[in-house]
Design a protein around this motif. Structure first.
Motif, mmCIF file in Angstrom:
data_model
loop_
_atom_site.group_PDB
_atom_site.id
_atom_site.type_symbol
_atom_site.label_atom_id
_atom_site.label_comp_id
_atom_site.label_asym_id
_atom_site.label_seq_id
_atom_site.Cartn_x
_atom_site.Cartn_y
_atom_site.Cartn_z
ATOM 1 N N GLU A 1 0.858 -1.176 0.000
ATOM 2 C CA GLU A 1 0.000 0.000 0.000
ATOM 3 C C GLU A 1 0.896 1.229 0.000
ATOM 4 O O GLU A 1 1.745 1.393 0.880
ATOM 5 N N GLY A 2 0.724 2.091 -0.986
ATOM 6 C CA GLY A 2 1.549 3.279 -1.044
ATOM 7 C C GLY A 2 1.247 4.099 -2.270
ATOM 8 O O GLY A 2 0.599 3.642 -3.215
ATOM 9 N N ASP A 3 1.702 5.348 -2.256
ATOM 10 C CA ASP A 3 1.580 6.248 -3.399
ATOM 11 C C ASP A 3 2.945 6.334 -4.082
ATOM 12 O O ASP A 3 3.938 6.738 -3.470
ATOM 13 N N GLN B 1 4.344 -3.456 -12.965
ATOM 14 C CA GLN B 1 3.366 -4.426 -13.467
ATOM 15 C C GLN B 1 2.894 -5.434 -12.417
ATOM 16 O O GLN B 1 1.704 -5.744 -12.350
ATOM 17 N N PRO B 2 3.761 -5.982 -11.547
ATOM 18 C CA PRO B 2 3.271 -7.000 -10.603
ATOM 19 C C PRO B 2 2.383 -6.464 -9.483
ATOM 20 O O PRO B 2 1.716 -7.245 -8.811
ATOM 21 N N PHE B 3 2.370 -5.162 -9.250
ATOM 22 C CA PHE B 3 1.617 -4.620 -8.126
ATOM 23 C C PHE B 3 0.117 -4.649 -8.398
ATOM 24 O O PHE B 3 -0.330 -4.617 -9.544
ATOM 25 N N THR B 4 -0.644 -4.679 -7.316
ATOM 26 C CA THR B 4 -2.092 -4.533 -7.393
ATOM 27 C C THR B 4 -2.440 -3.072 -7.142
ATOM 28 O O THR B 4 -1.947 -2.472 -6.190
ATOM 29 N N PHE B 5 -3.277 -2.493 -8.010
ATOM 30 C CA PHE B 5 -3.597 -1.080 -7.919
ATOM 31 C C PHE B 5 -5.014 -0.893 -7.409
ATOM 32 O O PHE B 5 -5.933 -1.627 -7.775
ATOM 33 N N GLY B 6 -5.196 0.105 -6.560
ATOM 34 C CA GLY B 6 -6.515 0.383 -6.027
ATOM 35 C C GLY B 6 -6.435 1.296 -4.824
ATOM 36 O O GLY B 6 -5.349 1.616 -4.331
ATOM 37 N N VAL C 1 -1.768 -0.099 -4.237
ATOM 38 C CA VAL C 1 -0.786 0.854 -4.761
ATOM 39 C C VAL C 1 -1.478 1.830 -5.717
ATOM 40 O O VAL C 1 -2.333 1.435 -6.512
ATOM 41 N N GLN C 2 -1.102 3.097 -5.629
ATOM 42 C CA GLN C 2 -1.541 4.105 -6.585
ATOM 43 C C GLN C 2 -0.298 4.729 -7.211
ATOM 44 O O GLN C 2 0.746 4.838 -6.568
ATOM 45 N N ALA C 3 -0.428 5.157 -8.472
ATOM 46 C CA ALA C 3 0.727 5.693 -9.188
ATOM 47 C C ALA C 3 0.348 6.959 -9.931
ATOM 48 O O ALA C 3 -0.808 7.159 -10.329
ATOM 49 N N SER C 4 1.363 7.815 -10.130
ATOM 50 C CA SER C 4 1.182 9.058 -10.879
ATOM 51 C C SER C 4 2.503 9.397 -11.570
ATOM 52 O O SER C 4 3.551 8.835 -11.231
#
Length: 499
Positions: A34-36, A64-69, A73-76
């Motif tokens: 869990e992280g930004d 690619q292997p991370f789960t986003f939500g 994990v969130q990305a920008s």
């Protein structure tokens, strides 16, 4: 006691209402990260179009292997250019597919390399709810640079690190090591990478693992998820002396089936088993501390679809009177296997009982050159049975070539002869491995029991093998090594038999 009961009831009512966990469709696993994650992408004119494309590929491979939500994990992405620009906020893309497409669609802005401005802009966005950033989750900044900046980076980078942001730097150019090592989080050997843009894949796994270490969720999560079990893992909240944990779990929408387990305060994991396949479970970890209040933690875990055994049946080690039958997978929910086999055509069949711990057995006392139908049945603890069939063929009674012999037919020619093999032979395969020159393979009819072998230079040693071929398999071959006479010995040769 009443307070604990009210707390537990309130917790489960919240779970039932979906207030603690956002509604999601069935998931094959639950992320434990869990992280930004913010990419600071050099989009200036100092970077070529090719380099920019390679960096985009690297960014996707990295995440690619991370789960986003919203609970993962969130990305920008923020562009480094004359004016910093956010490509998309953290909470816009909540799936791997949508994030992948967004990275692919990212376009280079060109302009100046004002990295310091971009870092100041990043400090605002990493802690901004409007940009989709979340409070109280780990913050990670990945800066991919060619090592050049037109403004100062030291002060804004230090402010980011002082606010708890972990900074990773990937330099694809000739960056100043002292400057970049001071900018990256410590130690630099873990947070700073120098690599050519064409070799980014070399560091992908190492950098990904380092990021994972930072954003490893400090909360209840599940690992080792199967169709009937999963292991719960949580941070150390208690000790053996300060209390114990109560684990409560139930299928979503059916809290009347709630079950509970008591776990020692010294433990930080627990395996839940005998669960239903393809079922979402609400799980609550309630620390029962005798020192101070510790808030409960919750998660939702979906078990996998039920595995089917046997999903595959393999036939191997076939002989005239036996073969091995194997199957996969072997499951903990299976109590035994039954192997039913019989000749085709025919109505007779035999049954073998095999323990659940085995994944194969040898079937013996069979007729040679016969096709058998083999059916493997898994008997489950629930009483269900699943079967899968395969055909197996026993071999003909094996026969080998006998009395392989050679006769000189010229300076570089031999005649190989043999006695016929027993049984219904379809032909013979003759292989000659030459010491000098290519190997050769000859196939001859069953009525022929000799061949001429040419191109065998004087003084060479060659290997000749003859093998009978049957309808269902090859028979046992016979091999011999034969040496050609040296040229001085071959003058005035006579035809002679070689033993």
């Amino acid at each position: 006691m009443l307070a604990k009961t009210v707390l537990s009831l309130g917790l489960w009512l919240q779970l039932a209402a979906g207030q603690n966990t956002p509604e999601r469709g069935p998931q094959p696993s639950v992320s434990n990260s869990e992280g930004d994650l913010l990419f600071l992408l050099d989009s200036s004119g100092s970077v070529s179009y090719y380099e920019f494309s390679r960096v985009k590929e690297f960014m996707w491979d990295l995440v690619q292997p991370f789960t986003f939500g919203p609970k993962d994990v969130q990305a920008s992405i923020i562009h480094i250019s004359t004016t910093p620009t956010m490509e998309f906020p953290f909470d816009r893309y909540q799936s791997s597919r949508s994030l992948h497409q967004a990275i692919r669609d990212t376009r280079q802005l060109m302009g100046d390399t004002n990295t310091g401005k971009a870092l100041s802009y990043a400090k605002e966005k990493l802690f901004s709810g409007e940009a989709g950033a979340r409070p109280d989750v780990p913050k990670v900044l990945v800066w991919v640079t060619d090592g050049f900046s037109t403004d100062d980076i030291s002060e804004p980078m230090q402010l980011l690190k002082d606010m708890g942001v972990t900074v990773f730097i990937v330099s694809t150019g000739r960056g100043n090591y002292l400057e970049l090592s001071a900018a990256a989080s410590q130690p630099p050997e873990k947070h700073l990478h120098f690599v050519d843009v064409d070799d980014l894949t070399i560091i992908t796994k190492e950098l990904r693992d380092s990021i994972r270490d930072v954003i490893q969720a400090n909360r209840l999560h599940a690992v080792d998820i199967t169709s009937s079990s999963f292991r719960l893992v949580w941070p150390k909240l208690l000790s053996q002396d300060t209390g114990y944990y109560t684990l409560e779990y139930a299928p979503v929408g059916d809290l009347a089936r709630k079950r509970a387990d008591q776990v020692s305060g010294a433990h930080t994991s627990f395996m839940l088993s005998n669960l239903a396949p393809e079922t979402a479970y609400e799980v609550a970890l309630i620390p029962e501390s005798n020192v101070h209040y510790v808030p409960p933690q919750t998660t939702r875990v979906t078990t996998l679809a039920e595995e089917i055994s046997p999903a595959q049946v393999f036939i191997s080690e076939s002989g005239p009177h036996s073969f091995r039958v194997s199957w996969a997978p072997t499951l903990a929910s299976v109590v035994s296997y039954q192997v039913l086999y019989g000749p085709l055509p025919g109505n007779s069949a035999r049954l073998l009982e095999v323990g659940a711990e085995h994944n194969g057995t040898v079937v013996e006392n069979l007729a040679a050159n016969t096709t058998y139908l083999v059916t493997v049945t898994a008997v489950y603890r629930s009483g269900k049975e699943r079967s899968l069939s395969a055909k197996a063929c026993t071999q003909e009674e094996g026969s080998s070539v006998r009395h392989l012999r050679f006769e000189d037919m010229g300076p570089d020619t031999l005649k190989a002869s043999w006695d016929p093999a027993d049984g219904d032979v379809l032909g013979y395969r003759v292989r000659c491995r030459r010491q000098a020159g290519p190997s050769s393979v000859l196939s001859v009819s069953p009525r022929i029991h000799s061949v001429l072998l040419t191109d065998l230079p004087a003084g060479t040693t060659n290997r000749v093998c003859v093998k009978p071929v049957y309808r269902s398999q090859a028979g046992k071959g016979l091999c011999r090594t034969v040496r050609m006479q040296p040229a001085t010995e071959a003058q005035g040769y006579k035809h002679r038999q070689r033993a």
